[in-house]
Write an enzyme that holds these catalytic residues in place. Sequence first.
Site, mmCIF file in Angstrom:
data_model
loop_
_atom_site.group_PDB
_atom_site.id
_atom_site.type_symbol
_atom_site.label_atom_id
_atom_site.label_comp_id
_atom_site.label_asym_id
_atom_site.label_seq_id
_atom_site.Cartn_x
_atom_site.Cartn_y
_atom_site.Cartn_z
ATOM 1 N N ASP A 56 0.862 -1.189 0.000
ATOM 2 C CA ASP A 56 0.000 0.000 0.000
ATOM 3 C C ASP A 56 0.896 1.235 0.000
ATOM 4 O O ASP A 56 1.328 1.681 1.063
ATOM 5 C CB ASP A 56 -0.871 0.038 1.257
ATOM 6 C CG ASP A 56 -1.990 -0.974 1.241
ATOM 7 O OD1 ASP A 56 -3.049 -0.657 0.691
ATOM 8 O OD2 ASP A 56 -1.806 -2.068 1.805
ATOM 9 N N ARG A 64 4.094 3.044 3.183
ATOM 10 C CA ARG A 64 4.823 1.978 3.872
ATOM 11 C C ARG A 64 6.334 2.190 3.761
ATOM 12 O O ARG A 64 7.072 1.779 4.643
ATOM 13 C CB ARG A 64 4.479 0.606 3.274
ATOM 14 C CG ARG A 64 2.990 0.281 3.173
ATOM 15 C CD ARG A 64 2.239 0.444 4.471
ATOM 16 N NE ARG A 64 0.873 -0.058 4.385
ATOM 17 C CZ ARG A 64 -0.141 0.419 5.071
ATOM 18 N NH1 ARG A 64 0.025 1.454 5.896
ATOM 19 N NH2 ARG A 64 -1.340 -0.104 4.954
ATOM 20 N N ARG A 126 -7.854 10.158 1.585
ATOM 21 C CA ARG A 126 -7.350 9.116 0.686
ATOM 22 C C ARG A 126 -8.094 9.131 -0.648
ATOM 23 O O ARG A 126 -7.684 8.470 -1.601
ATOM 24 C CB ARG A 126 -7.465 7.755 1.349
ATOM 25 C CG ARG A 126 -6.659 7.636 2.630
ATOM 26 C CD ARG A 126 -7.005 6.368 3.391
ATOM 27 N NE ARG A 126 -6.636 5.173 2.652
ATOM 28 C CZ ARG A 126 -7.150 3.972 2.874
ATOM 29 N NH1 ARG A 126 -8.095 3.814 3.808
ATOM 30 N NH2 ARG A 126 -6.751 2.929 2.183
ATOM 31 N N LYS A 156 -9.192 0.727 -5.770
ATOM 32 C CA LYS A 156 -9.894 0.204 -4.594
ATOM 33 C C LYS A 156 -10.833 1.290 -4.059
ATOM 34 O O LYS A 156 -10.661 2.459 -4.391
ATOM 35 C CB LYS A 156 -8.886 -0.223 -3.518
ATOM 36 C CG LYS A 156 -7.985 0.899 -2.984
ATOM 37 C CD LYS A 156 -6.931 0.353 -2.046
ATOM 38 C CE LYS A 156 -6.116 1.489 -1.447
ATOM 39 N NZ LYS A 156 -4.990 0.997 -0.631
ATOM 40 N N HIS A 157 -11.863 0.962 -3.275
ATOM 41 C CA HIS A 157 -12.286 -0.317 -2.726
ATOM 42 C C HIS A 157 -13.641 -0.605 -3.344
ATOM 43 O O HIS A 157 -14.653 -0.051 -2.897
ATOM 44 C CB HIS A 157 -12.402 -0.245 -1.212
ATOM 45 C CG HIS A 157 -11.170 0.255 -0.511
ATOM 46 N ND1 HIS A 157 -10.847 1.608 -0.437
ATOM 47 C CD2 HIS A 157 -10.177 -0.400 0.138
ATOM 48 C CE1 HIS A 157 -9.710 1.746 0.252
ATOM 49 N NE2 HIS A 157 -9.276 0.543 0.608
ATOM 50 N N HIS A 169 -12.223 -1.747 8.961
ATOM 51 C CA HIS A 169 -11.258 -2.435 9.822
ATOM 52 C C HIS A 169 -11.924 -2.861 11.139
ATOM 53 O O HIS A 169 -11.497 -3.820 11.765
ATOM 54 C CB HIS A 169 -10.069 -1.530 10.156
ATOM 55 C CG HIS A 169 -9.209 -1.204 8.978
ATOM 56 N ND1 HIS A 169 -9.484 -0.157 8.129
ATOM 57 C CD2 HIS A 169 -8.061 -1.786 8.514
ATOM 58 C CE1 HIS A 169 -8.554 -0.099 7.197
ATOM 59 N NE2 HIS A 169 -7.683 -1.073 7.398
ATOM 60 N N ASP A 241 -9.771 -6.977 0.013
ATOM 61 C CA ASP A 241 -9.150 -6.237 1.107
ATOM 62 C C ASP A 241 -8.787 -7.272 2.177
ATOM 63 O O ASP A 241 -9.223 -8.428 2.136
ATOM 64 C CB ASP A 241 -10.122 -5.192 1.648
ATOM 65 C CG ASP A 241 -9.415 -3.982 2.250
ATOM 66 O OD1 ASP A 241 -8.206 -4.083 2.537
ATOM 67 O OD2 ASP A 241 -10.079 -2.944 2.446
#
Length: 467
Positions: A56, A64, A126, A156-157, A169, A241
Amino acid sequence: MTVLHPGYEGTSVPDWLRRALGEGLGGVVLFARNAIDERLVRSLRAENPGTVIAIDEEGGTVTRLEVLAGSSFPGNRALGVADDVDLTRRVGRQIGRMLADLDITLNYAPSADVNSNPANPVIGVRSFGPAPDLVARHTVAYVNGVQGAGVAACAKHFPGHGDTVTDSHLALPTVHVSRDVLVERDLPPFRAAIGAGVRAIMSGHLLIPALDPELPATLSRTVMTELLRGELGFDGMLVTDAIEMRAVAAMFAPGEIAVRALNAGADAICVGVCAEETVREIRDAIVAAVRSGVLPEERLAEAAARVRALSEWYAAQSALREKARADLDEGVGLEAARAALTTAGTATLDRAPLVVEVNTRFNKAVESATPTGITAALTALFPDTARVQLEPEGELPELDHRPVVLVVHDAARHAWVREAVAGVVATRPDVIVVDTGIPAAPSGAAHVATHGISRVSAQAAAEWLTR
């Protein structure tokens, strides 16, 4: 094993993962916790040269590779505010270039979600923005940038996480709109990405009753196969995901999630936090489902073929990656961050300030160490800059003679943040407010909105405040 794409803990590749790669594991997902570098990626490819190595690296809030210092590129919202598609393409290309340098196959980006609900706790900055046409054109530009550097992109998503008030999440979000609204508002960026040749799409763990009243999109054949494959015509790799997210993990065990997702039309099962036992459990569940006829063998073969096709596409792009490595567009991140700034007021800084960081909690997609960068950027200009942190419902610190910079995130979403800003403005009308998220109405002697968190966004704000 081709369809399993796990992550792992630690900074070295565990023995179980090496063995699994040697046995044909199809992919690996990397996180900042893995201390990613060329050596690490080489060690993965030594076990299985064709493995799909994914990450990601959205830019902005979700990074990351640059989690400690902050991203060199502003995120989607900033790019949408700047609204220069060539600038977005250049940013995407440079992110692709970073991944090409590391020999990473797939970037789980861009977020093609239309952030139509301002209260959204997990997408927000995002997303390129709240308008379908804006998000669609920048999704295409970003995809073209990344894939033009020889690295696969992933929209995504699907079918769109923008109109939610729940973080998947933590629980299962429900999108309460008609099919017509979904088609007109949420699907255009995905249609555009498919038209641009995006190599992968990631499903969202979303319940959309207008499409399927019982199952989240990831587990719904109606959404994954009939809509995405049939109506939209996508034939690339469809990845879930992360299946340990509570939106689906609260419903079923990992093995059953994997079987249901494959039956729905997914090709790759992403498991962000994984151990050897989990991989074995999922593998055994898939094998048992094929043997019992619950999962048709031809569906599993089709999924594995799409994973291999993405790997083969990547292998064929070596010339593009070599060209991208030589195409350093070093200043594009800062250029984009400057273009995205929106400002009000005239106050400037001429000496070291006290920076008060109002500590809103970032969502689970953000690595916990990611800094806003504002304090660091101002300290580079004024070494005596001081910093304090204000927690929710905490007491405001004593504000002395120093200039005060109040750093907030998503003030438009948090009443307590707006109250904190109002309290400081009442005490110190000369306060400077910097909002790194989706901002509320300007206040203070100066107001700077960066529209995202990144090192370059912080630098652009600091430059403006000391202009």
